[in-house]
Design a protein around this motif. Structure first.
Motif, PDB file in Angstrom:
ATOM      1  N   PHE A 133       0.803  -1.234   0.000  1.00  0.00           N
ATOM      2  CA  PHE A 133       0.000   0.000   0.000  1.00  0.00           C
ATOM      3  C   PHE A 133       0.831   1.277   0.000  1.00  0.00           C
ATOM      4  N   ALA A 134       2.103   1.225   0.342  1.00  0.00           N
ATOM      5  CA  ALA A 134       2.891   2.454   0.468  1.00  0.00           C
ATOM      6  C   ALA A 134       3.068   3.187  -0.859  1.00  0.00           C
ATOM      7  N   TRP A 135       2.905   2.471  -1.955  1.00  0.00           N
ATOM      8  CA  TRP A 135       3.069   3.083  -3.277  1.00  0.00           C
ATOM      9  C   TRP A 135       1.817   3.807  -3.747  1.00  0.00           C
ATOM     10  N   PHE A 136       0.679   3.536  -3.115  1.00  0.00           N
ATOM     11  CA  PHE A 136      -0.632   3.832  -3.682  1.00  0.00           C
ATOM     12  C   PHE A 136      -0.988   5.303  -3.516  1.00  0.00           C
ATOM     13  N   TYR A 137      -1.691   5.853  -4.507  1.00  0.00           N
ATOM     14  CA  TYR A 137      -2.089   7.263  -4.466  1.00  0.00           C
ATOM     15  C   TYR A 137      -2.956   7.582  -3.247  1.00  0.00           C
ATOM     16  N   ALA A 138      -3.747   6.629  -2.798  1.00  0.00           N
ATOM     17  CA  ALA A 138      -4.674   6.863  -1.687  1.00  0.00           C
ATOM     18  C   ALA A 138      -4.041   6.668  -0.316  1.00  0.00           C
ATOM     19  N   VAL A 139      -2.762   6.335  -0.264  1.00  0.00           N
ATOM     20  CA  VAL A 139      -2.174   5.966   1.020  1.00  0.00           C
ATOM     21  C   VAL A 139      -2.163   7.133   2.001  1.00  0.00           C
ATOM     22  N   ASN A 140      -2.006   8.363   1.528  1.00  0.00           N
ATOM     23  CA  ASN A 140      -1.970   9.488   2.462  1.00  0.00           C
ATOM     24  C   ASN A 140      -3.323   9.678   3.154  1.00  0.00           C
ATOM     25  N   THR A 141      -4.393   9.564   2.375  1.00  0.00           N
ATOM     26  CA  THR A 141      -5.722   9.622   2.972  1.00  0.00           C
ATOM     27  C   THR A 141      -5.871   8.531   4.032  1.00  0.00           C
ATOM     28  N   GLY A 142      -5.451   7.319   3.700  1.00  0.00           N
ATOM     29  CA  GLY A 142      -5.585   6.211   4.630  1.00  0.00           C
ATOM     30  C   GLY A 142      -4.754   6.376   5.886  1.00  0.00           C
ATOM     31  N   GLN A 143      -3.502   6.765   5.729  1.00  0.00           N
ATOM     32  CA  GLN A 143      -2.619   6.886   6.888  1.00  0.00           C
ATOM     33  C   GLN A 143      -3.043   8.023   7.814  1.00  0.00           C
ATOM     34  N   ILE A 144      -3.488   9.150   7.240  1.00  0.00           N
ATOM     35  CA  ILE A 144      -3.991  10.251   8.072  1.00  0.00           C
ATOM     36  C   ILE A 144      -5.232   9.800   8.833  1.00  0.00           C
ATOM     37  N   SER A 145      -6.129   9.110   8.123  1.00  0.00           N
ATOM     38  CA  SER A 145      -7.358   8.637   8.756  1.00  0.00           C
ATOM     39  C   SER A 145      -7.057   7.698   9.915  1.00  0.00           C
ATOM     40  N   ILE A 146      -6.165   6.754   9.685  1.00  0.00           N
ATOM     41  CA  ILE A 146      -5.841   5.759  10.706  1.00  0.00           C
ATOM     42  C   ILE A 146      -5.165   6.416  11.909  1.00  0.00           C
ATOM     43  N   ARG A 147      -4.196   7.293  11.648  1.00  0.00           N
ATOM     44  CA  ARG A 147      -3.433   7.877  12.750  1.00  0.00           C
ATOM     45  C   ARG A 147      -4.320   8.672  13.699  1.00  0.00           C
ATOM     46  N   PRO A 153     -16.118  10.769   5.487  1.00  0.00           N
ATOM     47  CA  PRO A 153     -15.881  10.541   4.052  1.00  0.00           C
ATOM     48  C   PRO A 153     -14.398  10.614   3.710  1.00  0.00           C
ATOM     49  N   GLY A 154     -13.930   9.671   2.913  1.00  0.00           N
ATOM     50  CA  GLY A 154     -12.526   9.642   2.514  1.00  0.00           C
ATOM     51  C   GLY A 154     -12.386   9.404   1.031  1.00  0.00           C
ATOM     52  N   SER A 155     -11.450  10.100   0.407  1.00  0.00           N
ATOM     53  CA  SER A 155     -11.191   9.881  -1.020  1.00  0.00           C
ATOM     54  C   SER A 155      -9.840  10.452  -1.380  1.00  0.00           C
ATOM     55  N   VAL A 156      -9.428  10.226  -2.622  1.00  0.00           N
ATOM     56  CA  VAL A 156      -8.177  10.774  -3.144  1.00  0.00           C
ATOM     57  C   VAL A 156      -8.432  11.273  -4.555  1.00  0.00           C
ATOM     58  N   LEU A 157      -7.809  12.394  -4.915  1.00  0.00           N
ATOM     59  CA  LEU A 157      -7.920  12.970  -6.255  1.00  0.00           C
ATOM     60  C   LEU A 157      -6.555  12.923  -6.926  1.00  0.00           C
ATOM     61  N   VAL A 158      -6.531  12.526  -8.196  1.00  0.00           N
ATOM     62  CA  VAL A 158      -5.286  12.467  -8.955  1.00  0.00           C
ATOM     63  C   VAL A 158      -5.468  13.302 -10.220  1.00  0.00           C
TER      64      VAL A 158
END
Length: 403
Positions: A133-147, A153-158
């Motif tokens: 998962f560390a490579w994935f575009y959505a990982v920042n959303t996920g890691q912030i959410s978890i921490r 609502p969670g999402s990622v824009l590219v």
């Protein structure tokens, strides 16, 4: 429903934290230098906007370091700073009351390429399990959410350089009933493979003098300098913010995104339409905009397109225009949010930061470009623009708030 920015976290080549970055920006201090992550000798370009004073061990728990790419470490630190700036304790928030919407243009480049080298040189058993998962575009959303335990609502824009503004625009979920959203964007991709990806665009400056490498709207424009970092903002429903005694930096008043027609089309570029739609969303007329923070591609033909859109809507030299990103380079998904920070602080302090290095603006652009020194004047509303490669256009309108 009004959406306030109540917290800001910044990781930029010319400063960590919003205050340090803003002070450097007003002084015209840039963060562009020769690449130091690897030896760029032999590559066609060697200058980048690097974050050189960020030590992840000072800002993150040790358990997160093996899991995270440079860009995710930036995002986690900036998000924590934004929450602290807003005086928000996530543990005291409703479980599903805060969303996380971020942007990332390149993913965890350095992390994943390191693991690829292990795969090729040593075998699959040596590849980190976190590569999943560390490579994935959505990982920042996920890691912030978890921490922080944020389950709204969670999402990622590219969308390359435009993605950060899109994330903030989608952070307008506040308008739809989510009381609070952590949003923005960061990027970092300065390993050799990532650098080749930058250079392959054909738009990266090959200059070796940091003062002459990134010159948007200049007669000598010769490309841009890639940068790393960005900003994370905390968006909050104004009434909720007031109820807890928070102060808003400003209001996200309008947002729009458009997409350019295919190359060769007879239809015009869509940046002007994005501006028109964002102003309409904010219920503003062009003459009510006090300053424009430009996308500033640094490529002659792209600068001309942006200048035409601004000139046609606001009139020749009809509004001050600035591009403080000449001090950091283009940060991809981090560029728009960092400009939003600058725009909000410009409104707060009544000062427009300069477009450093640009010394001879193209006369035909007919822009009132702020160069040299900061320009002090009262500001109430700012327009921030961003464009991404392959046709993305985004515009956000911010204005000051009282109370």
């Amino acid at each position: 429903m009004s959406t306030w920015v109540t917290g800001m976290g910044v990781v930029a080549p010319n400063g960590l934290g919003a205050d340090d970055h803003w002070a450097a920006t007003l002084k015209g201090r840039h963060g562009i230098s020769r690449l130091s992550r690897f030896d760029p000798t032999g590559y066609p370009a060697e200058l980048a906007g690097q974050v050189l004073d960020f030590d992840a061990t000072e800002h993150l728990p040790k358990r997160l370091l093996p899991q995270t790419d440079v860009s995710t470490r930036f995002a986690l630190a900036a998000a924590a700073w934004a929450l602290a700036d807003a005086e928000v304790d996530p543990a005291e928030l409703p479980e599903y009351g805060t969303g996380v919407i971020t942007s990332n243009a390149t993913g965890g480049f350095e992390f994943t390429h390191r693991e690829f080298r292990k795969l090729w040189a040593q075998g699959p058993e040596f590849v980190s399990v976190y590569e999943s998962f560390a490579w994935f575009y959505a990982v920042n959303t996920g890691q912030i959410s978890i921490r922080h335990g944020l389950r709204g609502p969670g999402s990622v824009l590219v969308a390359e350089q435009a993605g950060g503004l899109d994330a903030v625009g989608h952070g307008g979920a506040v308008r739809n009933g989510t009381p609070m959203v952590v949003t923005g964007g960061v990027d970092s991709s300065f390993d050799p493979w990532g650098w080749v990806s930058h250079v392959s665009s054909g738009r990266v400056s090959r200059a070796t003098d940091p003062g002459r490498a990134y010159l948007p709207f200049d007669v000598a424009a010769n490309g841009y300098v890639p940068g790393e970092g960005g900003a994370i903002l905390l968006l909050e429903d104004a009434e909720s913010a007031k109820a807890r005694g928070a102060t808003g930096y400003g209001e996200i008043a309008g947002y729009a995104a458009t997409f350019d027609p295919a190359p060769g089309s007879e239809r015009p570029p869509a940046l002007r339409r994005a501006i028109e739609l964002a102003l309409a969303d904010a219920e503003l007329r062009p003459e009510q905009v006090d300053v424009v923070f430009a996308d500033a591609a640094g490529v002659a033909e792209l600068d001309a397109i942006e200048a035409a859109a601004i000139r046609e809507l606001f009139g020749p030299s009809g509004v001050p225009v600035t591009a403080p990103k000449t001090m950091t380079g283009r940060l991809y998904s981090g560029g728009g949010p960092l400009d939003l920070v600058a725009a909000l602080l410009a409104i707060r302090d009544g000062v427009i930061p300069p477009t450093v290095h640009t010394a001879e603006p193209v006369p035909e652009h007919q822009l009132d470009l702020v160069t040299g020194d900061p320009r002090h004047q009262q500001l109430g509303t700012a327009l921030v623009l961003a464009r991404g490669k392959w046709g993305f256009n985004s515009a956000v309108v911010v204005r000051g708030v009282t109370g």
